[in-house]
Every structure is written in C-alpha cells, then in structure tokens.
Design a protein around this motif. Structure first.
Motif, short mmCIF file in Angstrom:
data_model
loop_
_atom_site.label_atom_id
_atom_site.label_comp_id
_atom_site.label_asym_id
_atom_site.label_seq_id
_atom_site.Cartn_x
_atom_site.Cartn_y
_atom_site.Cartn_z
N ALA A 298 0.83 -1.21 0.00
CA ALA A 298 0.00 0.00 0.00
C ALA A 298 0.86 1.25 0.00
CB ALA A 298 -0.92 0.01 1.22
N ILE A 299 0.39 2.26 -0.71
CA ILE A 299 1.08 3.56 -0.72
C ILE A 299 0.57 4.44 0.41
CG2 ILE A 299 1.45 5.67 -2.07
CD1 ILE A 299 1.18 3.96 -4.59
N SER A 300 -0.74 4.37 0.66
CA SER A 300 -1.34 5.17 1.73
C SER A 300 -2.26 4.29 2.56
CB SER A 300 -2.11 6.35 1.13
OG SER A 300 -2.69 7.14 2.15
N PRO A 301 -1.69 3.43 3.41
CA PRO A 301 -2.52 2.53 4.21
C PRO A 301 -3.14 3.23 5.42
CG PRO A 301 -0.22 2.19 4.73
CD PRO A 301 -0.26 3.23 3.63
N MET A 302 -4.27 2.69 5.89
CA MET A 302 -4.96 3.24 7.06
C MET A 302 -5.43 2.07 7.92
SD MET A 302 -6.19 6.28 8.27
CE MET A 302 -7.25 6.76 9.64
N ILE A 303 -5.19 2.16 9.23
CA ILE A 303 -5.64 1.12 10.16
C ILE A 303 -6.71 1.71 11.07
CG2 ILE A 303 -4.98 -0.42 12.04
CD1 ILE A 303 -2.23 -0.65 10.80
N VAL A 304 -7.89 1.07 11.07
CA VAL A 304 -9.01 1.52 11.89
C VAL A 304 -9.41 0.37 12.80
CG1 VAL A 304 -11.38 2.35 11.88
CG2 VAL A 304 -9.83 3.03 10.05
N PHE A 305 -9.54 0.65 14.09
CA PHE A 305 -9.96 -0.42 15.00
C PHE A 305 -11.06 0.08 15.93
CE2 PHE A 305 -6.34 1.70 16.87
CZ PHE A 305 -6.61 1.79 18.23
N GLY A 306 -11.88 -0.86 16.40
CA GLY A 306 -13.03 -0.50 17.22
C GLY A 306 -13.12 -1.30 18.50
N LYS A 307 -14.34 -1.46 18.99
CA LYS A 307 -14.55 -2.11 20.28
C LYS A 307 -14.09 -3.56 20.30
CE LYS A 307 -18.42 0.68 22.00
NZ LYS A 307 -19.82 0.67 22.49
N GLY A 308 -14.07 -4.19 19.13
CA GLY A 308 -13.58 -5.56 19.07
C GLY A 308 -12.16 -5.68 19.57
N VAL A 309 -11.41 -4.59 19.45
CA VAL A 309 -10.03 -4.53 19.93
C VAL A 309 -9.96 -3.92 21.33
CG1 VAL A 309 -7.77 -3.45 19.58
CG2 VAL A 309 -8.98 -4.47 17.65
N THR A 310 -10.56 -2.75 21.48
CA THR A 310 -10.40 -2.01 22.73
C THR A 310 -11.11 -2.68 23.91
OG1 THR A 310 -12.29 -0.64 22.11
CG2 THR A 310 -10.11 0.19 21.57
N ALA A 311 -12.16 -3.46 23.65
CA ALA A 311 -12.87 -4.12 24.75
C ALA A 311 -11.99 -5.13 25.47
CB ALA A 311 -14.12 -4.82 24.21
N GLN A 312 -10.92 -5.56 24.81
CA GLN A 312 -10.00 -6.52 25.44
C GLN A 312 -9.09 -5.85 26.48
OE1 GLN A 312 -8.12 -9.26 22.58
NE2 GLN A 312 -9.58 -8.55 21.03
N ARG A 313 -9.07 -4.49 26.46
CA ARG A 313 -8.25 -3.73 27.40
C ARG A 313 -6.78 -4.21 27.40
NH1 ARG A 313 -10.87 -0.53 31.22
NH2 ARG A 313 -13.14 -0.65 31.19
N ASP A 314 -6.30 -4.59 26.25
CA ASP A 314 -4.96 -5.14 26.11
C ASP A 314 -4.04 -4.12 25.45
OD1 ASP A 314 -2.67 -6.60 25.73
OD2 ASP A 314 -3.63 -8.24 24.63
N GLU A 315 -3.19 -3.49 26.24
CA GLU A 315 -2.29 -2.48 25.70
C GLU A 315 -1.26 -3.10 24.75
OE1 GLU A 315 0.66 1.10 27.23
OE2 GLU A 315 -0.54 -0.01 28.68
N LYS A 316 -0.94 -4.38 24.96
CA LYS A 316 0.00 -5.05 24.06
C LYS A 316 -0.59 -5.20 22.66
CE LYS A 316 2.49 -7.69 27.60
NZ LYS A 316 2.84 -9.06 28.08
N LEU A 317 -1.91 -5.38 22.59
CA LEU A 317 -2.57 -5.47 21.28
C LEU A 317 -2.52 -4.12 20.58
CD1 LEU A 317 -4.27 -6.79 19.11
CD2 LEU A 317 -6.28 -6.54 20.57
N ILE A 318 -2.74 -3.05 21.33
CA ILE A 318 -2.64 -1.70 20.75
C ILE A 318 -1.21 -1.44 20.27
CG2 ILE A 318 -3.04 0.76 21.13
CD1 ILE A 318 -5.55 -0.95 21.36
N GLU A 319 -0.25 -1.87 21.07
CA GLU A 319 1.17 -1.73 20.69
C GLU A 319 1.46 -2.49 19.39
OE1 GLU A 319 5.15 -0.93 20.55
OE2 GLU A 319 3.90 -0.15 22.19
N ALA A 320 0.90 -3.69 19.27
CA ALA A 320 1.13 -4.50 18.07
C ALA A 320 0.53 -3.82 16.84
CB ALA A 320 0.53 -5.89 18.25
N LEU A 321 -0.66 -3.26 16.98
CA LEU A 321 -1.28 -2.53 15.87
C LEU A 321 -0.44 -1.32 15.48
CD1 LEU A 321 -5.08 -2.61 16.77
CD2 LEU A 321 -4.05 -3.48 14.68
N TYR A 322 0.07 -0.64 16.49
CA TYR A 322 0.92 0.53 16.23
C TYR A 322 2.19 0.13 15.48
CZ TYR A 322 3.88 4.60 17.14
OH TYR A 322 4.73 5.68 17.00
N GLN A 323 2.83 -0.95 15.91
CA GLN A 323 4.06 -1.41 15.26
C GLN A 323 3.78 -1.86 13.83
OE1 GLN A 323 7.02 -0.96 16.34
NE2 GLN A 323 6.37 -0.19 18.33
N LEU A 324 2.62 -2.47 13.61
CA LEU A 324 2.23 -2.85 12.25
C LEU A 324 2.05 -1.60 11.39
CD1 LEU A 324 1.32 -4.98 10.16
CD2 LEU A 324 -1.01 -4.75 11.08
#
Length: 657
Positions: free
Chosen positions: A479-505
C-alpha cells in the motif's frame, strides 16, 4: 491563480476551478439543477450554460475549467432563451404539475429555476407518463413522475455513502431511478442515510417523516452537532413551533461535509420512547410524581450520609461530565466514578497514547487511503459515516481488509475478510508483522525462524490459513497510503499489548511515518473521548456503596446495567426517558435531551465540536448540568464545570484552543 472575466467582472481563482464555482466566488448566480458542490460535476441538465469568448457554442459551466484570460457571459438573451427551452423540455417530460406537488412554493429547485427565467408556463404538451410511486421505504418516497433524471441521488448514493444502491433503468423517455435490480426501495440494499433525499432538486424523493409540515422558509435552522456517535457530524436542525421537523446534514461541516447516517438523520428526529416530565419518588413500592424540591432534598440527604457509586452517559456534554466528576470524585470523594462505557472503547487507547505522542491520525485520511485495515470495527453498524469515507472509493480500487470474528456486512465489500477465533487478534497482528518482515527481508528483531514460528502459531490459534494471512499482509505491505481503523472488538479486550502490536504494524507498513499517523480508533459515543480524558473509564464494579447515581440523560440503557443496579440499596436516575432502569429507581430526575441543551464534545479524532440548543425542554424538565449544580448547592458545594481544566491532555491531536 488564474484571472478570468465573468460579466465584465475580473476575478482571480485557483487553477482547476470550474466556471460555475468561479462565478459563485464572485457572487454571480448561474442556474443549475444537476450540479451539487459535494458531487463530481456531471453536466447533464445543461441549465448552467454560459457563453465563452472565442467558443462557438454555449458551454456547461459546471464541467468547464477556467483558463487564464477567459471571458464569460452568463445572462445574454440567447442564454436565457436556451435555458427556457431546456426548462420547457424538463417540465413537459414528466408530470410536473406544481399546484399538486409537496415541494412547490420555494423548496423545488426546478420551479425556482423557472421563476428565475421568468417562466409562467411551458408551451410543450406533457408526455403523460405514468410511473409507479414507490412507498415501500420507511423514511422516504420515490416518485419517478417528478424526476428530472439529474442523477444527483444516484451520484450521492455512490459518491457520498459508497452504497451504490440507486441507478437508472430503461432508456430515453422511459428512464427511471431504481434500487438495485429494480426492486422496492424498502427491500433494497439502501442503508437509509437519506443523502439522496437531501440532494434531490424536485419532489421525486421526499422525506415522508416531515413532508407537508412546512416550507424551508418557515423553518428555523440551527446548526449543531450530532451526538449519535463519536464521529461528530455537523447537522442542521430544522425547527418549527419548538418541534424538530427534520434533521439535515450540513454541507459546510468539516467532518462529514453533509453526509449523515440513519441514526443521525431519522432515528434521532423520530424518537418514540416515553418522555419523563416530572420528578418521581418511590413511595410504598411505587414511583409517584413529586416536586423538584422533595426529590432533590431526598437525594441530597442520602448522598450526604452514604457512600456513592456514580456513572454518567458519554452522550452528555463535556461541561456536564466535568461537573459530574467534580461533584462525585473531588467533592464527595467517591471511589467509583466512571462512565456507562466503563472505558471499553477508550481505556487502552488513552493509556497507550500517553507515551506515544501523535499516536492517532484524522478521519480525513480515510478519504485518500488506498488500503484500509479494519480490526474489530463494524462501521456498517456503528460510526457509519466513518465507513462512508472509504467505502465510496472501493470501486476505484481501494483495498479493504476486514478482521472480525463475527460475520458482518462489511465482509461483502472487503477484498480480504479474516475470521479469527475470539481473543486471537494479538497473535494475528504479530503474524502479519512477521509475514511482511520475512517477505521484505527486514528482520529487525525477528529472524526468519522467528517469523515462521509466529506464522505457524497464528494459523493454529486463529484458525486462518497462511495463504489468507499472506494475502492480507501483502496488501498492507504494498500500500502507498494505508490506514488502520480499529473499534470495540479490539479495545474491549483492554490489552495495551494489542494496541502496541497494531501501532508497530502501522509503522512497519508506513501508516505511521514522521508527521503522518494513519491509525485511528473509533471510540464509542459522542463524548467518549472527553470521558476518557477526564479519567471516567474504570469498570463499574460496585463494592458495597449505599447509593448509586446514574446520569443517563437521553442515552439508551443496557440490560447489564439494569442487572448490576438492581441490587442497589438506593438508586437515583437522572434521565430523559422511561426505561427498565427508571422503573427500579428510588428517585427519578427528568432532564433535557440532546437538542434541548448546549455544550462541547470531542470527536474520535480529537476535534472539539459545539452543540447548540435547538428547542426548549418541557415544563418541569431541567438541564443535566443544572441538576448537578443544584444538588451541589444544597450540599453547600460549588462545582467546577470547566471541562478544559478537568481534561487530562494525553494526546497532542486534542486541541482545546
């Protein structure tokens, strides 16, 4: 800049501007019907024709780009004659009998254009067509007899909502607007956003919930903000006699540019819950009407003596949330002060953002993204306008990758739809990182062996094949201009490591690069962001508190809260509508709804939005903030409703200036 002359008036406009838009900038009106500023120029109605010096025939100004030195005339006798002929053809083609039309009298652009050209009749015999009228839709009616085939509705459905439900069937004089494969609108793929109705220039599409109630000139227009979700759409509330007649999108809105969803346009304006209009107190096991003084005195007496658990709706204004927090946390020292969302859509995100400045980007990035990764974010059900911003580009080649364990309608338009086992998102995201690192030979902290191990683990734990994982990873990597969008399916887990993984991706695929951050969480309700920044995000786990105070406002009540509060020793509910929650309350305090109060909201990408009061509340109903202020006053306390001061600025994207 390009210099042109319109009606002997010299103006400078940006290169690429059309003649029609240039005339608008100069305050010169050129009649038009198919044109709309939020739609791609079409040039179908030929009403906006102008004469250009050096050009033999009149040109459609809506599709004609300006050129330096261009000389344009918009009101010559020849042009007026041509426009009258065009209008005569339009009027005669279908059954446009103004005295019988619901938008006649100022709301019809076709009629207004005729009056502008000084027409009082049309000289051509009508075709006497007889198209069926489609009344199957719950919110609007389609009458092809009044259609001028400008295709605004078709283009709005595609270019604004990205839904592509409407199209034109048949040819020539038999051409008509249809839904899908010519099925009733009420049975079609229509998502009920209403954009087609708002852009229709005639009575072909009418809003059945507000038709015949008033002409626009007799309505009061109040510009405000929709509080249906955290997108923060700009709206126009059309009011008459202290009643909302309808809600429209504001074309000048910086977030939505006029686009709305079903909830914001129709559900909100057609509320059918039973309104609370008097304070209630439980006496002999039954709720009975009482005075405000009696109700507030009872609440004040209980709160002064007992421990309190307090919850507030994230639909409340920032001012109200600030006062709520100040009263119960700072002044009454309650250990359980939170929101009804309990931080589910925001807690992990706000915590991560504290150490990652500029972590999230803006909604506008969705408009230009060539690849969108949605993780646990069903934008077809919630935050629909956010989904419109990229769905409208899917036919132009934008890739959508949808990751959600549940089957959703977003899967139908996705290039890749991954269905991981519940709770395996972290492993899946790490596998995408590993595949990209392996294929690009950018091992960083991973070697090929580690990458293979992560991929195999993901295949086992997520239930997704390596081929499907690789397909998604390659789309992101290329992708030249990728976008990552996440919602309650992610945040409801309250897992900061998952947020970190999305950020690193996001960093790995270039979605986060220097000043650009194309990663965004959808948050929850209108002021979910404000509530999080105020720290109202802890789980609601009562621990023997004697009083439970819930400022629900006009929000909907989840069954889990009804169950959790059913064992409360003393329950106070500050609400606008009757519900199972108010039924079990000891005291009910009736308060204003969203349109009866003003206040500030922070949307999901950090923009501060101001909602305005549009109508007055019923007699004996008080403002949410006023109720909290009065309670504090009775306890000899002074509340601080300075929401800017109470917000912990965790993200640079939230500007409070």
């Amino acid at each position: 800049m390009v210099q042109i002359t319109i009606n002997k008036q010299q103006i400078d406009v940006p290169e690429g501007t059309t003649v029609l838009r240039a005339a608008e900038m100069a305050g010169i009106n050129i009649p038009r019907l198919c044109d709309h500023k939020e739609l791609t120029p079409y040039g179908g109605c030929r009403l906006c024709i102008v004469e250009v010096q050096g050009v033999r025939v009149p040109m459609a100004s809506c599709t004609l780009p300006v050129s330096n030195g261009m000389v344009v005339e918009t009101e010559t006798d020849a042009l007026k004659k041509s426009r009258q002929f065009v209008l005569s053809m339009l009027f005669s083609e279908r059954n446009h009998f103004c005295p019988f039309c619901q938008v006649s009298g100022g709301d019809c652009e076709l009629q207004n254009a005729a009056y502008h050209e000084e027409m009082t009749h049309w000289p051509i015999q009508p075709g006497w067509s007889d198209f069926p009228v489609d009344t199957s839709h719950p919110y609007f009616v389609l009458d092809n007899n009044r259609c001028i085939l400008c295709r605004r509705c078709v283009r709005a459905c595609a270019e604004m909502a990205g839904n592509f439900t409407l199209s034109v069937a048949e040819r020539g004089a038999k051409s008509m607007i249809v839904a899908d494969t010519d099925i009733p609108l009420g049975e079609s793929t229509c998502i009920k956003c209403g954009s087609c109705v708002q852009v229709c220039p005639t009575g072909a599409l009418i809003d059945r919930t507000s038709v015949y109630q008033s002409h626009d000139k007799n309505l009061q227009e109040i510009k405000s903000v929709c509080v249906g979700c955290s997108v923060g759409c700009s709206i126009k509330i059309m009011v008459r006699d202290n009643r909302i007649v309808r809600i429209e999108g504001d074309w000048d809105g910086p977030v939505n540019h006029g686009v709305m969803c079903e909830y914001g346009r129709y559900t909100t304006a057609n509320e059918n819950r039973v309104r609370l209009t008097s304070p209630l107190m439980k006496k002999n096991g039954k709720l009975e009407p009482v005075s405000w003084d009696e109700a507030l005195s009872a609440v004040q007496e209980k709160m002064a003596k007992e421990s309190i658990a307090a919850l507030a709706s994230t639909r409340l204004s920032a001012e109200t949330l600030a006062a709520f927090k100040d009263l119960f946390e700072s002044k009454l020292h309650s250990k359980l002060v939170t929101s009804i969302e309990e931080g589910v859509p925001t807690a992990a995100v706000t915590k991560f953002a504290e150490t990652h400045e500029g972590f999230e980007g803006k909604l506008d990035a969705l408009k230009t993204a060539d690849t969108v990764l949605c993780v646990g974010a069903n934008v077809n059900r919630s935050h629909m306008v956010a989904g419109f911003l990229f769905k409208r580009n899917l036919n132009a080649g934008v890739n959508l990758i949808n990751i959600d364990p549940d089957e959703t309608s977003l899967d139908e338009v996705a290039r890749v739809a991954l269905k991981p086992k519940a709770g395996s998102d972290h492993v899946l995201i790490l596998a995408l990182q590993a595949i990209i690192a392996k294929e690009e030979l950018e091992r960083k902290s991973l070697n090929i062996t580690d990458a293979d191990a992560r991929i195999k683990k993901a295949v086992t734990e997520t239930g997704i094949s390596e081929a499907d994982l690789s397909k998604a990873a390659r789309m992101l990597a290329h992708a030249i201009s990728p976008m990552i969008v996440f919602g309650k399916g992610v945040t409801a887990q309250r897992d900061e490591k998952l947020i970190e993984a999305l950020y690193q991706l996001a960093v790995q695929v270039g979605a986060v690069d220097g000043e650009r951050s194309n990663i965004l969480s959808l948050k929850g309700e209108a002021n979910s962001q404000s509530a999080a920044l105020m720290g109202l995000e802890q789980p609601f786990n009562p621990n023997g508190e004697k009083v439970t105070y819930i400022a629900i406002g006009d929000d909907y009540v989840a069954n889990r809260f009804v169950e959790k509060t059913s064992k409360s020793a003393y329950l106070v509910v500050q609400a606008s509508y009757e519900s199972k929650l108010t039924e079990q309350a000891d005291v009910v305090l009736p308060v204003s709804i969203w349109a009866e109060q003003e206040g500030h909201y922070i949307n999901l990408d950090g923009r501060v939005r101001k909602a305005e009061k549009a109508i007055n509340a019923p007699e004996n109903v008080r403002d949410n903030l006023d109720v909290l202020t009065e309670l504090a006053k009775r306890m000899k306390l002074t509340l601080d409703a300075d929401w800017k001061k109470s917000i912990r600025e965790r993200k640079s994207s939230v500007s409070l200036n």
